[in-house]
Design a protein around this motif. Structure first.
Motif, PDB file in Angstrom:
ATOM      1  N   LYS A 241     -27.636  50.311  60.120  1.00  0.00           N
ATOM      2  CA  LYS A 241     -26.337  49.663  60.305  1.00  0.00           C
ATOM      3  C   LYS A 241     -25.695  50.122  61.613  1.00  0.00           C
ATOM      4  CE  LYS A 241     -24.078  47.323  58.159  1.00  0.00           C
ATOM      5  NZ  LYS A 241     -23.229  47.488  56.977  1.00  0.00           N
ATOM      6  N   ASN A 242     -25.838  51.406  61.940  1.00  0.00           N
ATOM      7  CA  ASN A 242     -25.310  51.909  63.210  1.00  0.00           C
ATOM      8  C   ASN A 242     -25.925  51.180  64.391  1.00  0.00           C
ATOM      9  OD1 ASN A 242     -23.285  53.951  63.481  1.00  0.00           O
ATOM     10  ND2 ASN A 242     -24.582  55.357  62.345  1.00  0.00           N
ATOM     11  N   HIS A 245     -24.817  47.483  64.587  1.00  0.00           N
ATOM     12  CA  HIS A 245     -23.410  47.442  64.991  1.00  0.00           C
ATOM     13  C   HIS A 245     -23.280  47.714  66.484  1.00  0.00           C
ATOM     14  CE1 HIS A 245     -19.198  48.846  65.403  1.00  0.00           C
ATOM     15  NE2 HIS A 245     -18.965  47.929  64.480  1.00  0.00           N
ATOM     16  N   LEU A 262     -24.510  54.727  70.343  1.00  0.00           N
ATOM     17  CA  LEU A 262     -24.654  55.144  68.952  1.00  0.00           C
ATOM     18  C   LEU A 262     -23.917  56.447  68.687  1.00  0.00           C
ATOM     19  CD1 LEU A 262     -28.406  54.370  68.217  1.00  0.00           C
ATOM     20  CD2 LEU A 262     -26.435  53.405  67.028  1.00  0.00           C
ATOM     21  N   ASP A 263     -23.137  56.457  67.619  1.00  0.00           N
ATOM     22  CA  ASP A 263     -22.371  57.634  67.257  1.00  0.00           C
ATOM     23  C   ASP A 263     -23.182  58.515  66.305  1.00  0.00           C
ATOM     24  OD1 ASP A 263     -20.288  59.405  66.992  1.00  0.00           O
ATOM     25  OD2 ASP A 263     -19.303  58.256  65.401  1.00  0.00           O
ATOM     26  N   VAL A 264     -24.320  59.000  66.826  1.00  0.00           N
ATOM     27  CA  VAL A 264     -25.187  59.883  66.041  1.00  0.00           C
ATOM     28  C   VAL A 264     -25.617  61.044  66.919  1.00  0.00           C
ATOM     29  CG1 VAL A 264     -26.020  58.050  64.515  1.00  0.00           C
ATOM     30  CG2 VAL A 264     -27.238  58.515  66.646  1.00  0.00           C
TER      31      VAL A 264
END
Length: 321
Positions: A241-242, A245, A262-264
């Motif tokens: 989903k990340n 998105h 990406l916020d990972v």
């Protein structure tokens, strides 16, 4: 001439009837809630047929409205859970539907947030289903247009045991559901519906079959849920989903620039380039051209490299994502 309340349950909800009922109740259709009521009786009658309703089916309807469709669903199924957010319409439909002992009407928003179904509604249904040994649900609804996309995505992603959805939607939404990679309509909704289901447009509806008339055409879609198709293919769904998105909220960016958002856990740009090269993906293309299979493969490779580069067990990495 006013109509006795007990008669309203049995007459067709045509525009003239609805205007009379609304006038007496002080109700005005609310554009904010997407209140366009299906008044073509022939189309109403065909919807339970499209849903192939059986007497042991449990149905979820979102947007009770005046109960015109609810009555037909109740006549063909074991039980109907119908959700109405508008207080005045809830009161009206409660009166109209009180003769049906197999209808549970809830005054609530189907969405808790944009990303979550209302837990009160889902718990209510699941508890009833456990008590009555009912394993599956069908969703049949004239879905309010302004919440169509988040509702469809959440219904498909949720744990509710849904077999089938028959929905009346804005035609533009159905085009997005069926869009192919590289087209303007292709996006998150296209990916999620293709991941979880098979979609068929059954009928296109002109504005005049609704009251008040919307400014757009609509369509009835039949969505067969096939969660098993990709059940074991995505290593980590939150990461998937990340990724989609990041790609579809920056459509004009190249694939590598989208992935950098990406916020990972951090992976360097050079590492990203290596991943894309190994997968034979051009870093300069836009992510919106990737197929579902490519997005899944990218997720799985990205997850594998994240776990390796941070030397973390996969279970720990999932929690960090």
């Amino acid at each position: 001439m006013s109509m006795p309340q007990e008669e309203i349950s049995f007459i067709p909800h045509t525009p003239s009837v609805l205007k009379q009922i609304f006038s007496r109740r002080g109700i005005t259709p609310n554009k904010r809630f997407g209140q366009n009521f299906l008044v073509d009786q022939n189309i109403l009658l065909c919807i339970p047929e499209i849903a192939d309703l059986k007497e042991d089916d449990v149905v979820l309807e979102i947007g009770t409205g005046t109960g015109g469709l609810t009555r037909l669903l109740a006549a063909r199924s074991r039980h109907v859970f119908t959700i109405e957010v508008d207080k005045k319409l809830f009161e009206l439909s409660s009166d109209i539907l009180k003769v049906y002992n197999n209808v549970t009407l809830v005054n609530a928003d189907i969405l808790e947030t944009k990303h979550e179904l209302n837990p009160h509604v889902t718990s209510l249904m699941l508890n009833w289903m456990r008590e009555h040994n009912q394993p599956r649900i069908k969703v049949v609804s004239n879905l309010p247009y302004h919440i169509s996309t988040p509702v469809i995505i959440n219904l498909l992603e949720d744990t509710l045991p849904i077999d089938l959805l028959v929905l009346m939607l804005q035609k533009e939404i159905t085009e997005r559901m069926l869009a192919i990679p590289g087209t303007r309509e292709y996006g998150i909704l296209s990916v999620i519906t293709r991941l979880y289901s098979e979609v068929e447009v059954v009928k296109t509806l002109p504005p005049e079959v609704f009251w008040p008339r919307p400014e757009v055409h609509s369509a009835i879609v039949r969505i067969v849920v096939r969660k098993e198709k990709y059940a074991d293919s995505i290593t980590d769904y939150p990461l998937f989903k990340n990724i989609i998105h990041a790609i579809f909220t920056s459509r004009r960016k190249t694939l590598i620039n989208s992935l950098e958002r990406l916020d990972v856990l951090t992976i360097s740009r050079e590492h990203l380039k290596g991943i894309l090269k190994d997968m034979q993906l051009d870093e300069r293309v836009r992510g919106e051209v990737l197929t579902l299979d490519q997005l899944i493969a990218l997720t799985n490779r990205f997850f594998l490299d994240l776990s390796s580069s941070h030397n973390l067990p996969m279970a720990v990495l999932r929690r960090s994502l």
